[in-house]
Design an enzyme around this catalytic site. Sequence first.
Site, short mmCIF file in Angstrom:
data_model
loop_
_atom_site.label_atom_id
_atom_site.label_comp_id
_atom_site.label_asym_id
_atom_site.label_seq_id
_atom_site.Cartn_x
_atom_site.Cartn_y
_atom_site.Cartn_z
N ILE A 59 107.34 32.72 4.85
CA ILE A 59 107.19 31.31 4.52
C ILE A 59 106.78 31.30 3.04
CG2 ILE A 59 104.83 31.30 5.51
CD1 ILE A 59 105.12 28.30 6.01
N SER A 60 107.48 30.51 2.25
CA SER A 60 107.28 30.56 0.80
C SER A 60 105.86 30.12 0.40
CB SER A 60 108.28 29.65 0.09
OG SER A 60 109.59 29.99 0.46
#
Length: 222
Positions: A59-60
């Site tokens: 997840i960025s």
Amino acid sequence: MLNETLRELLISLQRNGICDPRVLEAMARTPREEFISDSDLKEHAYADEALPIECEQTISQPFVVAYMTERLHLTPDCEVLEIGTGSGYQTAILSRLARHVYTIEMHAELHRLATGRFEKLGLANITAIVGDGTRGWPEQRLFERILVTAGAEETPKALLDQLAPRGFMVIPLGSRYDQRITLITRDGGNLEYQTLLPVRFVPLVPLAPEGSAYCCLPGSPK
Ligand code: SAH
């Protein structure tokens, strides 16, 4: 009431130069912990860092999500194509700022988890499919905005072909461990490239060979 760690994150985003109030508001309204399944990792949801998710993806980092979203200059009438749904967090942020988001993920498991989250949060303006994003959206059409959230050595031609006139694309371009967020603008037949922030994304993987069936639109036969 914002939770304290989210409030701190928003302050840190502003200190690092995120200043578009619409982007900050979208971040404030989107519970990042909902996009992380691992209960031990949920407590780090508002740390400004990328975190591991299923299928060996990430997840960025919130700052990178906010930065790329700002560079897209979304307006409420825009239709956005996103490549690399992942957890769905970036998709959710886009959905709050655009008319509709079309998103493609290659891992069916990530797609399944992300669509469950969109439903839970009542995000109805998202169409998500499983497929190879390097080949663009499987219908012939143009998008005013395109966001790629995986690192590529070069911009897939199918995506350039689907960028509308005066459209913007944001994509991390470079080698496996060293990319630059790049803003591509189309002005008529000309493409202009602007190199921005250094980043390290998981790779954009080309999947199926050209010409083979690879994905399905919602409602179409598998
Ligand atoms: N924005 C996401 C980041 C996901 S990481 C988030 O915040 O959660 C990048 C994602 O791109 C991964 O989920 C990976 O599976 C996906 N991906 C890589 N190559 C792809 C391709 N060719 N087509 C579709 N998805 C791809």
